[in-house]
Design an enzyme around this catalytic site. Structure first.
Site, PDB file in Angstrom:
ATOM      1  N   GLY A 108     -21.498 -21.227  25.081  1.00 51.38           N
ATOM      2  CA  GLY A 108     -22.300 -21.477  23.877  1.00 51.38           C
ATOM      3  C   GLY A 108     -21.452 -21.901  22.697  1.00 51.38           C
ATOM      4  N   GLU A 133     -16.503 -52.243  21.322  1.00 49.43           N
ATOM      5  CA  GLU A 133     -15.336 -52.994  21.852  1.00 49.43           C
ATOM      6  C   GLU A 133     -15.546 -53.364  23.316  1.00 49.43           C
ATOM      7  N   ALA A 183      -7.445 -54.357  19.522  1.00 53.99           N
ATOM      8  CA  ALA A 183      -8.180 -53.121  19.220  1.00 53.99           C
ATOM      9  C   ALA A 183      -8.429 -52.299  20.479  1.00 53.99           C
ATOM     10  N   ASP A 191     -19.801 -51.042  31.141  1.00 54.26           N
ATOM     11  CA  ASP A 191     -20.288 -52.017  32.141  1.00 54.26           C
ATOM     12  C   ASP A 191     -19.575 -53.364  31.988  1.00 54.26           C
ATOM     13  N   PHE A 240     -15.191 -56.016  10.295  1.00 55.26           N
ATOM     14  CA  PHE A 240     -15.165 -57.123  11.262  1.00 55.26           C
ATOM     15  C   PHE A 240     -16.575 -57.347  11.788  1.00 55.26           C
ATOM     16  N   PHE A 300     -21.484 -62.030  34.622  1.00 57.01           N
ATOM     17  CA  PHE A 300     -22.133 -61.650  33.361  1.00 57.01           C
ATOM     18  C   PHE A 300     -23.568 -62.166  33.281  1.00 57.01           C
ATOM     19  N   CYS A 343      -8.690 -60.686  18.946  1.00 56.15           N
ATOM     20  CA  CYS A 343      -8.595 -59.486  18.093  1.00 56.15           C
ATOM     21  C   CYS A 343      -9.006 -58.248  18.899  1.00 56.15           C
TER      22      CYS A 343
HETATM   23  P1  TGC Z   1     -15.742 -66.565  28.301  1.00 51.70           P
HETATM   24  O1  TGC Z   1     -16.308 -67.884  28.672  1.00 51.70           O
HETATM   25  O2  TGC Z   1     -15.215 -65.648  29.372  1.00 51.70           O
HETATM   26  O3  TGC Z   1     -14.572 -66.740  27.223  1.00 51.70           O
HETATM   27  C1  TGC Z   1     -14.736 -67.570  26.089  1.00 51.70           C
HETATM   28  C2  TGC Z   1     -13.348 -67.942  25.605  1.00 51.70           C
HETATM   29  O4  TGC Z   1     -12.644 -66.776  25.191  1.00 51.70           O
HETATM   30  C3  TGC Z   1     -11.453 -66.609  25.996  1.00 51.70           C
HETATM   31  N1  TGC Z   1     -11.300 -65.167  26.241  1.00 51.70           N
HETATM   32  C4  TGC Z   1     -10.415 -64.424  25.594  1.00 51.70           C
HETATM   33  N2  TGC Z   1      -9.449 -64.743  24.698  1.00 51.70           N
HETATM   34  C5  TGC Z   1      -8.703 -63.763  24.207  1.00 51.70           C
HETATM   35  N3  TGC Z   1      -8.870 -62.469  24.560  1.00 51.70           N
HETATM   36  C6  TGC Z   1      -9.836 -62.107  25.462  1.00 51.70           C
HETATM   37  N4  TGC Z   1     -10.020 -60.820  25.773  1.00 51.70           N
HETATM   38  C7  TGC Z   1     -10.652 -63.098  26.025  1.00 51.70           C
HETATM   39  N5  TGC Z   1     -11.677 -63.102  26.917  1.00 51.70           N
HETATM   40  C8  TGC Z   1     -12.069 -64.387  27.031  1.00 51.70           C
HETATM   41  C9  TGC Z   1     -11.706 -67.408  27.252  1.00 51.70           C
HETATM   42  O5  TGC Z   1     -10.511 -67.827  27.858  1.00 51.70           O
HETATM   43  C10 TGC Z   1     -12.497 -68.583  26.686  1.00 51.70           C
HETATM   44  O6  TGC Z   1     -11.586 -69.458  26.039  1.00 51.70           O
HETATM   45  P2  TGC Z   1     -11.840 -71.048  26.062  1.00 51.70           P
HETATM   46  O7  TGC Z   1     -10.672 -71.595  25.309  1.00 51.70           O
HETATM   47  O8  TGC Z   1     -11.880 -71.425  27.521  1.00 51.70           O
HETATM   48  O9  TGC Z   1     -13.152 -71.280  25.357  1.00 51.70           O
HETATM   49  O10 TGC Z   1     -16.823 -65.812  27.407  1.00 51.70           O
HETATM   50  P3  TGC Z   1     -18.226 -65.203  27.786  1.00 51.70           P
HETATM   51  O11 TGC Z   1     -19.196 -65.683  26.767  1.00 51.70           O
HETATM   52  O12 TGC Z   1     -18.541 -65.412  29.240  1.00 51.70           O
HETATM   53  O13 TGC Z   1     -18.010 -63.639  27.506  1.00 51.70           O
HETATM   54  C11 TGC Z   1     -17.140 -62.871  28.194  1.00 51.70           C
HETATM   55  C12 TGC Z   1     -17.321 -61.391  27.799  1.00 51.70           C
HETATM   56  C13 TGC Z   1     -18.683 -60.854  28.210  1.00 51.70           C
HETATM   57  C14 TGC Z   1     -16.227 -60.641  28.539  1.00 51.70           C
HETATM   58  C15 TGC Z   1     -17.134 -61.234  26.255  1.00 51.70           C
HETATM   59  O14 TGC Z   1     -18.186 -61.821  25.575  1.00 51.70           O
HETATM   60  C16 TGC Z   1     -17.041 -59.782  25.835  1.00 51.70           C
HETATM   61  O15 TGC Z   1     -15.963 -59.204  25.869  1.00 51.70           O
HETATM   62  N6  TGC Z   1     -18.178 -59.155  25.397  1.00 51.70           N
HETATM   63  C17 TGC Z   1     -18.156 -57.826  24.812  1.00 51.70           C
HETATM   64  C18 TGC Z   1     -18.376 -57.952  23.329  1.00 51.70           C
HETATM   65  C19 TGC Z   1     -17.540 -56.981  22.545  1.00 51.70           C
HETATM   66  O16 TGC Z   1     -16.591 -56.387  23.012  1.00 51.70           O
HETATM   67  N7  TGC Z   1     -17.882 -56.824  21.284  1.00 51.70           N
HETATM   68  C20 TGC Z   1     -17.117 -55.975  20.415  1.00 51.70           C
HETATM   69  C21 TGC Z   1     -17.546 -56.139  18.980  1.00 51.70           C
HETATM   70  S1  TGC Z   1     -16.360 -55.535  17.824  1.00 51.70           S
HETATM   71  C22 TGC Z   1     -16.477 -53.871  17.959  1.00 51.70           C
HETATM   72  O17 TGC Z   1     -17.137 -53.322  18.771  1.00 51.70           O
HETATM   73  C23 TGC Z   1     -15.671 -53.111  16.998  1.00 51.70           C
HETATM   74  S2  TGC Z   1     -15.819 -51.387  17.087  1.00 51.70           S
HETATM   75  C24 TGC Z   1     -14.544 -51.033  16.056  1.00 51.70           C
HETATM   76  C25 TGC Z   1     -14.247 -49.657  15.847  1.00 51.70           C
HETATM   77  O18 TGC Z   1     -14.982 -48.988  15.074  1.00 51.70           O
HETATM   78  O19 TGC Z   1     -13.173 -49.190  16.369  1.00 51.70           O
HETATM   79  P1  FAD Z   2     -26.278 -54.597  24.620  1.00 51.57           P
HETATM   80  O1  FAD Z   2     -25.342 -55.740  24.742  1.00 51.57           O
HETATM   81  O2  FAD Z   2     -27.712 -54.896  24.305  1.00 51.57           O
HETATM   82  O3  FAD Z   2     -26.206 -53.757  25.974  1.00 51.57           O
HETATM   83  C1  FAD Z   2     -27.194 -52.790  26.330  1.00 51.57           C
HETATM   84  C2  FAD Z   2     -26.880 -52.297  27.752  1.00 51.57           C
HETATM   85  O4  FAD Z   2     -26.944 -53.404  28.663  1.00 51.57           O
HETATM   86  C3  FAD Z   2     -25.464 -51.720  27.870  1.00 51.57           C
HETATM   87  O5  FAD Z   2     -25.475 -50.632  28.742  1.00 51.57           O
HETATM   88  C4  FAD Z   2     -24.668 -52.861  28.491  1.00 51.57           C
HETATM   89  O6  FAD Z   2     -23.550 -52.415  29.246  1.00 51.57           O
HETATM   90  C5  FAD Z   2     -25.720 -53.493  29.388  1.00 51.57           C
HETATM   91  N1  FAD Z   2     -25.443 -54.904  29.657  1.00 51.57           N
HETATM   92  C6  FAD Z   2     -25.391 -55.932  28.769  1.00 51.57           C
HETATM   93  N2  FAD Z   2     -25.081 -57.079  29.400  1.00 51.57           N
HETATM   94  C7  FAD Z   2     -24.908 -56.772  30.708  1.00 51.57           C
HETATM   95  C8  FAD Z   2     -24.543 -57.520  31.867  1.00 51.57           C
HETATM   96  N3  FAD Z   2     -24.274 -58.842  31.811  1.00 51.57           N
HETATM   97  N4  FAD Z   2     -24.465 -56.865  33.049  1.00 51.57           N
HETATM   98  C9  FAD Z   2     -24.717 -55.535  33.120  1.00 51.57           C
HETATM   99  N5  FAD Z   2     -25.058 -54.767  32.071  1.00 51.57           N
HETATM  100  C10 FAD Z   2     -25.141 -55.383  30.877  1.00 51.57           C
HETATM  101  N6  FAD Z   2     -19.453 -54.525  16.399  1.00 51.57           N
HETATM  102  C11 FAD Z   2     -18.739 -55.301  15.543  1.00 51.57           C
HETATM  103  O7  FAD Z   2     -18.786 -56.526  15.608  1.00 51.57           O
HETATM  104  N7  FAD Z   2     -17.951 -54.722  14.589  1.00 51.57           N
HETATM  105  C12 FAD Z   2     -17.850 -53.383  14.451  1.00 51.57           C
HETATM  106  O8  FAD Z   2     -17.108 -52.894  13.585  1.00 51.57           O
HETATM  107  C13 FAD Z   2     -18.614 -52.539  15.321  1.00 51.57           C
HETATM  108  N8  FAD Z   2     -18.600 -51.195  15.158  1.00 51.57           N
HETATM  109  C14 FAD Z   2     -19.460 -50.412  15.899  1.00 51.57           C
HETATM  110  C15 FAD Z   2     -19.595 -49.054  15.608  1.00 51.57           C
HETATM  111  C16 FAD Z   2     -20.499 -48.274  16.314  1.00 51.57           C
HETATM  112  C17 FAD Z   2     -20.687 -46.834  15.955  1.00 51.57           C
HETATM  113  C18 FAD Z   2     -21.245 -48.842  17.373  1.00 51.57           C
HETATM  114  C19 FAD Z   2     -22.208 -48.014  18.176  1.00 51.57           C
HETATM  115  C20 FAD Z   2     -21.117 -50.188  17.664  1.00 51.57           C
HETATM  116  C21 FAD Z   2     -20.238 -50.996  16.930  1.00 51.57           C
HETATM  117  N9  FAD Z   2     -20.156 -52.372  17.140  1.00 51.57           N
HETATM  118  C22 FAD Z   2     -19.414 -53.170  16.305  1.00 51.57           C
HETATM  119  C23 FAD Z   2     -21.063 -53.015  18.099  1.00 51.57           C
HETATM  120  C24 FAD Z   2     -20.633 -52.877  19.568  1.00 51.57           C
HETATM  121  O9  FAD Z   2     -19.556 -53.698  19.859  1.00 51.57           O
HETATM  122  C25 FAD Z   2     -21.864 -53.182  20.422  1.00 51.57           C
HETATM  123  O10 FAD Z   2     -22.753 -52.090  20.281  1.00 51.57           O
HETATM  124  C26 FAD Z   2     -21.494 -53.413  21.873  1.00 51.57           C
HETATM  125  O11 FAD Z   2     -20.734 -54.580  22.035  1.00 51.57           O
HETATM  126  C27 FAD Z   2     -22.737 -53.471  22.772  1.00 51.57           C
HETATM  127  O12 FAD Z   2     -23.714 -54.312  22.240  1.00 51.57           O
HETATM  128  P2  FAD Z   2     -25.235 -53.801  22.091  1.00 51.57           P
HETATM  129  O13 FAD Z   2     -25.219 -52.502  21.400  1.00 51.57           O
HETATM  130  O14 FAD Z   2     -26.007 -54.913  21.497  1.00 51.57           O
HETATM  131  O15 FAD Z   2     -25.719 -53.520  23.575  1.00 51.57           O
END
Ligand code: TGC
Ligand code: FAD
Length: 390
Positions: free
Chosen positions: A346, A369, A248, A373, A134, A389, A244
């Site tokens: 240890g 995910e 997760a 923060d 993903f 944010f 999604c």
């Molecule tokens: P925002 O303006 O709040 O929202 C944009 C649109 O999305 C809708 N929405 C959601 N819909 C479904 N589920 C949710 N949890 C939702 N949260 C928001 C919202 O209603 C809106 O819809 P619409 O129709 O009005 O456009 O968006 P924003 O840009 O201000 O961002 C909000 C924020 C910071 C919370 C979001 O960007 C976020 O969650 N950031 C964190 C990024 C993240 O979690 N990345 C994960 C990458 S994948 C990964 O890490 C996989 S690891 C896998 C593994 O190995 O297990």
């Molecule tokens: P940044 O966004 O640069 O954040 C750096 C620091 O700043 C963090 O402490 C954060 O909390 C803080 N910060 C950022 N914004 C703010 C704010 N507005 N206010 C206060 N503090 C803030 N992603 C995928 O898409 N698919 C995957 O399968 C996937 N797998 C992963 C597997 C591993 C092992 C790891 C480490 C990461 C994976 N990720 C994946 C990425 C993961 O989702 C990101 O690392 C995560 O979302 C944070 O993004 P970043 O690392 O760029 O940190």
């Protein structure tokens, strides 16, 4: 030998159905038999143990809640959570592979894909014949995926995809990638990109001290021609990938309990067996305080996850409620891992015990995910109505 005994201080088993317990126990037995004996070596070598793929499929870990007609296990959300708990009891990296396959690859195809896409991909993903990843995070856009620059252009009979994703679990061996990219109007869509498409490469990320038994990589798109039928048409915008993540993050809320239970169980056994100053270290008040706090926090996390599972089954759980459980339970687990490691003195830093591996793994789980923060800010926004944010 794996001596794990799961703590259940509040008799939560009474809240589970026979099916829940059967699914949970099958996963628990599989982890004892097939994961525990090999996982430390895989983590030391920084290799994903591919031989576990068949077993993961066998316990229903690939698409637990996807309907059986598409090859899924057709289970409810609590069974899904229990499977994640048991797998992460073994290792967060193995659970990551299952989370990605289920919630980040099968879920979007099931929810946002066409019937042809469902039939083509879901049964093979459920059986592990095909593995997926993903791609949301980019080098310059992690917590803020809305800023992504990966994009595609309509070229008539195909799309042309350019950009890069980073930190992608399963990328180095995945057969398909669910890729989130912007169209010419800046709207985010999900595309199914297949290994072998010209211009698509997946270099592996090395030198991780965390999640070493999980393969992480980049996704590079250099003028990749993606057939039009590979766009998932049923949902677009940031809400599509975030939907999604809800699934997760819910699984992670359960998974983290597994890691915490393993650390607690190991520390409890060690505290009763290890003697210093002529007594078991578990008889000292300072060690008892650590253990008492651990079981309290695990019990609270179990209740949170179970209640969230009930709401997920009813379809009433909000994204903010899921976010709170992910944040709380991962934070709980990482704190328990740190305390448990100290109880082992240890010995706690060696690979003879699982605690240090869990502790290092959880550094990724608390970051991916959505970081701790970001989840605090999600709760903050939910209760105040004021987004902090930016
Ligand atoms: P925002 O303006 O709040 O929202 C944009 C649109 O999305 C809708 N929405 C959601 N819909 C479904 N589920 C949710 N949890 C939702 N949260 C928001 C919202 O209603 C809106 O819809 P619409 O129709 O009005 O456009 O968006 P924003 O840009 O201000 O961002 C909000 C924020 C910071 C919370 C979001 O960007 C976020 O969650 N950031 C964190 C990024 C993240 O979690 N990345 C994960 C990458 S994948 C990964 O890490 C996989 S690891 C896998 C593994 O190995 O297990
Ligand atoms: P940044 O966004 O640069 O954040 C750096 C620091 O700043 C963090 O402490 C954060 O909390 C803080 N910060 C950022 N914004 C703010 C704010 N507005 N206010 C206060 N503090 C803030 N992603 C995928 O898409 N698919 C995957 O399968 C996937 N797998 C992963 C597997 C591993 C092992 C790891 C480490 C990461 C994976 N990720 C994946 C990425 C993961 O989702 C990101 O690392 C995560 O979302 C944070 O993004 P970043 O690392 O760029 O940190």
């Amino acid at each position: 030998k794996d001596q794990f005994q799961a703590p259940d201080y509040y008799n939560l088993d009474e809240l589970l159905s026979d099916e829940h317990k059967m699914v949970r126990d099958a996963a628990r037995e599989w982890v004892k038999r097939d994961v525990s004996p090999i996982i430390e070596e895989a983590a030391q070598k920084a290799e994903f143990p591919k031989q576990l793929i068949d077993g993961l499929a066998g316990i229903g870990a690939f698409g637990p809640y996807i309907p059986e007609e598409y090859g899924g296990a057709g289970l409810d959300q609590i069974s899904y959570g229990l499977i994640m708990q048991e797998i992460e009891r073994g290792d967060s990296g193995v659970r990551s592979t299952a989370s990605v396959q289920s919630s980040l690859v099968m879920y979007p195809i099931f929810k946002y894909g066409t019937e042809e896409q469902r039939k083509k991909y879901l049964p093979k993903l459920a059986s592990g014949e095909m593995m997926g990843c993903f791609g949301l995070t980019e080098p310059d856009h992690g917590s803020n995926p809305a800023g992504m620059t990966t994009s595609f252009k309509d070229k008539g009979d195909h799309y042309l995809l350019n950009g890069a994703k980073m930190w992608i679990s399963n990328a180095p061996f995945a057969d398909i990638a669910i890729v989130w990219a912007k169209n010419e109007e800046g709207r985010i869509h999900g595309l199914i990109v297949e290994r072998g498409m010209e211009g698509f490469t997946t270099p592996e990320t090395h030198n991780k001290w965390s999640l070493r038994a999980s393969a992480t990589g980049e996704l590079i798109f250099d003028n990749v021609k993606v057939p039009k039928e590979n766009l998932m048409p049923e949902k677009s915008g940031l809400g599509a990938p975030l939907g999604c993540l809800d699934s997760a993050r819910y699984g992670i809320a359960w998974g983290a309990i597994g890691a915490a239970m393993d650390c607690y169980d190991t520390a409890l056994r060690y505290a009763k067996e290890r003697t210093q100053f002529g007594k078991p270290i578990g008889s000292f008040q300072l060690q008892q305080k650590k253990l008492a706090e651990m079981i309290t926090e695990i019990t609270k996390a179990q209740l949170l996850a179970w209640r969230l599972g009930v709401m997920r089954n009813d379809g009433t759980a909000t994204s903010a409620q899921i976010s709170m459980a992910k944040r709380n339970n991962v934070d709980m687990a990482i704190k328990i891992a740190r305390e448990a490691r100290q109880i082992l003195g240890g010995m706690g830093i060696t690979g003879e015990y699982s605690i240090m591996r869990h502790m290092m793994n959880l550094e990724s789980v608390i970051t991916y995910e959505g970081t701790h923060d970001i989840h605090l800010l999600i709760t903050g926004m939910d209760i105040t109505g004021l987004p902090a944010f930016q």
